[in-house]
Design an enzyme around this catalytic site. Structure first.
Site, mmCIF file in Angstrom:
data_model
loop_
_atom_site.group_PDB
_atom_site.id
_atom_site.type_symbol
_atom_site.label_atom_id
_atom_site.label_comp_id
_atom_site.label_asym_id
_atom_site.label_seq_id
_atom_site.Cartn_x
_atom_site.Cartn_y
_atom_site.Cartn_z
ATOM 1 N N VAL A 130 37.564 13.952 69.617
ATOM 2 C CA VAL A 130 37.391 13.041 68.311
ATOM 3 C C VAL A 130 36.341 13.191 67.630
ATOM 4 O O VAL A 130 35.215 13.899 68.514
ATOM 5 C CB VAL A 130 37.612 11.553 69.060
ATOM 6 N N CYS A 131 35.867 12.759 66.733
ATOM 7 C CA CYS A 131 34.670 12.982 65.934
ATOM 8 C C CYS A 131 34.629 11.645 64.830
ATOM 9 O O CYS A 131 35.542 10.696 65.170
ATOM 10 C CB CYS A 131 34.422 14.080 65.187
ATOM 11 N N LYS A 132 33.891 11.680 63.903
ATOM 12 C CA LYS A 132 34.060 10.448 62.999
ATOM 13 C C LYS A 132 35.173 10.610 62.170
ATOM 14 O O LYS A 132 35.853 9.293 62.058
ATOM 15 C CB LYS A 132 32.716 10.517 62.135
ATOM 16 N N PHE A 159 37.205 8.303 64.770
ATOM 17 C CA PHE A 159 36.798 6.929 65.059
ATOM 18 C C PHE A 159 36.825 6.134 63.810
ATOM 19 O O PHE A 159 37.043 4.869 63.791
ATOM 20 C CB PHE A 159 35.403 6.915 65.526
#
Length: 173
Positions: A130-132, A159
């Site tokens: 996951v990342c932004k 996220f």
């Protein structure tokens, strides 16, 4: 017809290999002439990166701590340390500390070899990245896939989407 078909296989394999901006496939280009069919099969079998919805991620986080085993996903967050200062997501009700291993892409030199050597992650266990917003995590997923990881998931929308659809207590940045 056979020669044309073989040429198309070679071309497709070469394009597939060269289209991936990862280190793992570059050595295979040199093997192209020697093992075209094996390379073609290998290139087609790789690219196993799957998308994971934020709803599925929520389920994964909720079940964290229960039935931990070989199918329990390894959770990776590729955001930068400065982003973690803004939002460092623990799993509510499960852990007050983050459950994601932070591997910022900018620090690849520090952790890349550890993953390749199998010291940091288990390539036979699922990996959720996951990342932004889902872009950097897809880069990491492609690299993990090329490094031989069997089951790799990119969280769609990262996220940002998780905050808007699952947990509105996560601040947007």
């Amino acid at each position: 017809h056979i020669k044309l078909r073989m040429s198309m296989t070679v071309l497709a394999s070469a394009l597939l290999v060269l289209a991936v901006p990862s280190m793992g496939f570059l050595p295979r280009v040199a093997q192209l002439g020697a093992s075209v069919s094996r390379l073609h099969v290998s290139a087609v079998q790789r690219f196993a990166v799957q998308e994971m919805s934020v709803q599925k991620l929520a389920h994964v986080l909720e079940s964290r701590g229960q039935d931990e085993g070989p199918d329990t996903p390894q959770l990776i967050d590729v955001r930068e340390p400065s982003e973690l200062e803004v939002v460092n997501y623990p799993a509510p009700g499960i852990s007050e500390t983050p459950v994601f291993l932070n591997l910022p892409l900018s620090q690849f030199e520090e952790w890349g070899r550890k993953i390749s050597d199998g010291d940091l992650l288990d390539p036979e266990r699922p990996v959720v990245v996951v990342c932004k917003a889902g872009i950097r995590s897809m880069q990491m997923c492609n690299w993990l896939d090329s490094a031989g990881f069997d089951e790799v998931y990119n969280v769609q929308g990262g996220f940002d989407r998780y905050a808007s659809q699952i947990d509105d207590e996560i601040s947007a940045y």
